[in-house]
Design a protein around this motif. Structure first.
Motif, short mmCIF file in Angstrom:
data_model
loop_
_atom_site.label_atom_id
_atom_site.label_comp_id
_atom_site.label_asym_id
_atom_site.label_seq_id
_atom_site.Cartn_x
_atom_site.Cartn_y
_atom_site.Cartn_z
N TYR A 126 9.92 20.35 90.75
CA TYR A 126 8.56 19.67 91.07
C TYR A 126 8.80 18.03 90.70
CZ TYR A 126 3.83 18.43 90.07
OH TYR A 126 2.62 17.45 90.27
N PHE A 127 9.78 18.22 89.71
CA PHE A 127 9.89 16.59 88.93
C PHE A 127 10.76 15.87 89.76
CE2 PHE A 127 7.06 18.37 86.05
CZ PHE A 127 6.06 17.58 85.72
N LEU A 128 11.98 16.56 90.38
CA LEU A 128 13.06 15.73 90.70
C LEU A 128 13.35 15.91 92.12
CD1 LEU A 128 15.53 17.07 87.93
CD2 LEU A 128 14.56 15.10 87.97
N GLY A 129 12.66 16.76 92.88
CA GLY A 129 12.86 16.82 94.25
C GLY A 129 14.10 17.68 94.46
N PRO A 130 14.78 17.41 95.58
CA PRO A 130 16.11 17.91 95.83
C PRO A 130 17.30 17.77 94.85
CG PRO A 130 15.52 16.40 97.37
CD PRO A 130 14.42 16.47 96.63
N VAL A 131 17.14 16.75 93.92
CA VAL A 131 17.87 16.56 92.99
C VAL A 131 18.21 17.75 91.87
CG1 VAL A 131 18.76 14.82 91.11
CG2 VAL A 131 18.01 13.92 93.50
N ALA A 132 17.16 18.53 91.94
CA ALA A 132 17.00 19.65 91.20
C ALA A 132 18.20 20.70 91.33
CB ALA A 132 15.56 20.41 91.50
N PHE A 133 18.90 20.46 92.36
CA PHE A 133 20.15 21.05 92.58
C PHE A 133 21.02 21.15 91.38
CE2 PHE A 133 24.57 21.44 93.80
CZ PHE A 133 24.64 22.46 94.45
N PHE A 134 21.20 19.86 90.84
CA PHE A 134 22.32 19.80 89.93
C PHE A 134 21.90 20.51 88.43
CE2 PHE A 134 23.00 16.26 93.03
CZ PHE A 134 24.42 16.74 93.35
N PRO A 135 20.97 19.93 87.95
CA PRO A 135 20.33 20.81 86.80
C PRO A 135 20.35 22.28 86.68
CG PRO A 135 18.63 19.62 87.41
CD PRO A 135 19.68 19.04 88.39
N ALA A 136 19.81 22.72 88.08
CA ALA A 136 19.92 24.03 88.25
C ALA A 136 20.98 24.84 88.26
CB ALA A 136 18.98 24.46 89.70
N ALA A 137 21.92 24.27 89.04
CA ALA A 137 23.31 24.83 89.41
C ALA A 137 24.18 24.83 88.06
CB ALA A 137 23.93 24.30 90.43
N ILE A 138 23.89 23.38 87.33
CA ILE A 138 24.76 23.55 86.14
C ILE A 138 24.28 24.16 85.09
CG2 ILE A 138 25.47 21.74 84.44
CD1 ILE A 138 25.60 19.81 86.85
N GLY A 139 23.10 24.17 84.77
CA GLY A 139 22.61 24.80 83.34
C GLY A 139 22.61 26.16 83.67
N SER A 140 22.66 26.63 84.73
CA SER A 140 22.43 28.45 85.05
C SER A 140 23.83 28.74 85.16
CB SER A 140 21.97 28.66 86.35
OG SER A 140 20.49 28.26 86.61
N ALA A 141 24.97 28.05 85.63
CA ALA A 141 26.28 28.30 85.48
C ALA A 141 27.05 28.52 84.14
CB ALA A 141 27.09 27.57 86.42
N LEU A 142 26.23 27.27 83.36
CA LEU A 142 27.00 27.35 82.09
C LEU A 142 26.33 28.52 81.03
CD1 LEU A 142 26.41 23.54 81.14
CD2 LEU A 142 28.66 25.03 81.15
N GLY A 143 25.06 28.94 81.49
CA GLY A 143 24.26 30.18 81.06
C GLY A 143 25.32 31.30 81.18
#
Length: 172
Positions: free
Chosen positions: A54-71
């Protein structure tokens, strides 16, 4: 491009990078808030991914991918790191693209937030089903669908009101 325009663009890029880092950390924290299941866990990270989109638009790819993979790395599921990176990144970019289409208009309404959330969660359920089908077989993959649907539904129920609340707070 004038010097003022360059500084403004640079400031926006730094802000976007900082927000992406913060959201990646929040996705990781949300992913660590989990309930174990038979072959994995249900977590709150998807809710954060939808808020980030909602806040980052398509750039949300990066926090979604990185944060989840680190999880997955921290939780001890190394086999899931690469598929999670792709699946969660796709969730972030798809939801972000949908949200960004309406940002310039009157705002992102409830229906658009719901559509973005549902499409992102369909990507998650289908992505993990496909991956688990090839690794564990049909029965295990089918067994995880209900847990992934619960996680997706919870994410949507968390993200929609949270984006409204944050936006209201920001406006005041």
């Amino acid at each position: 491009m004038s010097e003022i325009e360059q500084k403004k663009k640079s400031k926006i890029n730094v802000r976007l990078l900082a927000l992406s880092g913060i959201f990646a950390a929040l996705v990781l924290i949300g992913t660590e808030l989990k309930i174990p299941t038979t072959i994995g866990y249900i977590n709150l990270g998807d809710g954060v991914i939808l808020v980030a989109s909602y806040f980052l638009g398509p750039v949300a790819f990066f926090p979604a991918a990185i944060g989840s993979a680190l999880g997955d790395l921290i939780a001890g599921y190394p086999i899931y790191i690469a598929p999670t990176f792709v699946i969660k990144g796709l969730m972030g970019v798809v939801a972000g693209l949908i949200m960004s289409k309406a940002q310039g208009k009157k705002g992102v309404g409830f229906v658009l937030r719901l559509v973005a959330g549902v499409l992102a969660e369909v990507i998650m359920v289908a992505g993990y089903f496909t991956f688990e089908y090839f690794i564990y077989g049909l029965e295990a993959a089918a067994g995880s669908v209900i847990f992934n649907l619960i996680q997706g539904g919870a994410a949507i129920l968390i993200a929609i009101p949270l984006t409204y609340a944050i936006r209201l707070k920001k406006q005041k």
